[in-house]
Design an enzyme around this catalytic site. Sequence first.
Site, PDB file in Angstrom:
ATOM      1  N   ARG A  89       1.008  -1.309   0.050  1.00 30.74           N
ATOM      2  CA  ARG A  89      -0.130  -0.039  -0.078  1.00 30.74           C
ATOM      3  C   ARG A  89       0.969   1.260  -0.064  1.00 30.74           C
ATOM      4  NH1 ARG A  89      -5.440   0.337   1.245  1.00 30.74           N
ATOM      5  NH2 ARG A  89      -6.335  -1.798   1.111  1.00 30.74           N
ATOM      6  N   ALA A 139      -4.140  -2.010   5.334  1.00 30.43           N
ATOM      7  CA  ALA A 139      -5.168  -1.649   5.557  1.00 30.43           C
ATOM      8  C   ALA A 139      -6.263  -2.599   5.113  1.00 30.43           C
ATOM      9  CB  ALA A 139      -5.694  -0.400   5.015  1.00 30.43           C
ATOM     10  N   SER A 140      -5.722  -3.973   4.865  1.00 27.25           N
ATOM     11  CA  SER A 140      -6.391  -5.156   4.183  1.00 27.25           C
ATOM     12  C   SER A 140      -7.213  -4.781   2.918  1.00 27.25           C
ATOM     13  CB  SER A 140      -7.254  -5.625   5.530  1.00 27.25           C
ATOM     14  OG  SER A 140      -6.605  -6.029   6.752  1.00 27.25           O
ATOM     15  N   HIS A 141      -8.583  -4.963   3.258  1.00 30.85           N
ATOM     16  CA  HIS A 141      -9.346  -4.876   1.982  1.00 30.85           C
ATOM     17  C   HIS A 141      -9.976  -3.296   1.650  1.00 30.85           C
ATOM     18  CE1 HIS A 141     -11.916  -5.338   5.530  1.00 30.85           C
ATOM     19  NE2 HIS A 141     -13.025  -4.570   4.571  1.00 30.85           N
TER      20      HIS A 141
END
Length: 199
Positions: A89, A139-141
């Site tokens: 990210r 922040a995952s998904h």
Amino acid sequence: MESKEKYSAWLTNVEDEELVSELKQMNEKEISDSFYKDLSFGTGGLRGTIGAGSNRMNIYTVAKATQGLANYLNTHAEKPSVVIGYDSRIKSDVFAKVAATVFSANHIQVHMWPRLLPVPTVSFATRYLHADAGVMITASHNPSKYNGYKVYGNDGCQITTEAAAEIYSESQLPGNKLPGLVRCYASVTSHQLTQIQRA
């Protein structure tokens, strides 16, 4: 402190050029949304939109959360250590390095993955290296404009509600005022940082 007061303090003290530029371009609505509160810290750690402000993910809010976790670890462990990882990210690598610097400044041994890796690797390494905590910058998904700061206990699992509350309380101590906090660590050398090697 009101949003405009916080905004003025940041505009005066922030040294990161990208954040300064963003601050100068903010309108009234953006100032209010960016500064009306501090980014929440819970059992999942931090998560928010990347940008300038106390309600955003940036080097200053990451440093503040890390100082809170460092205080917590130094209270609960004799010679604390922590594992840090990050994903692909935006600014994940930057936030990971800021966290490592803050931990090192607090005499906490840092074990850091030298490249981006999936979230479970931090949970695994925390247990494998017998570290007292793990931090994963992800922040995952969530959409790409988001990033986060996940915290794991020494069991490699998400921290408890009680631990999260104590870490948050430590992060709110008077000495952890933003954005001056980051400046305190500018000259710290990472002599307590080791890279995790593949087996």
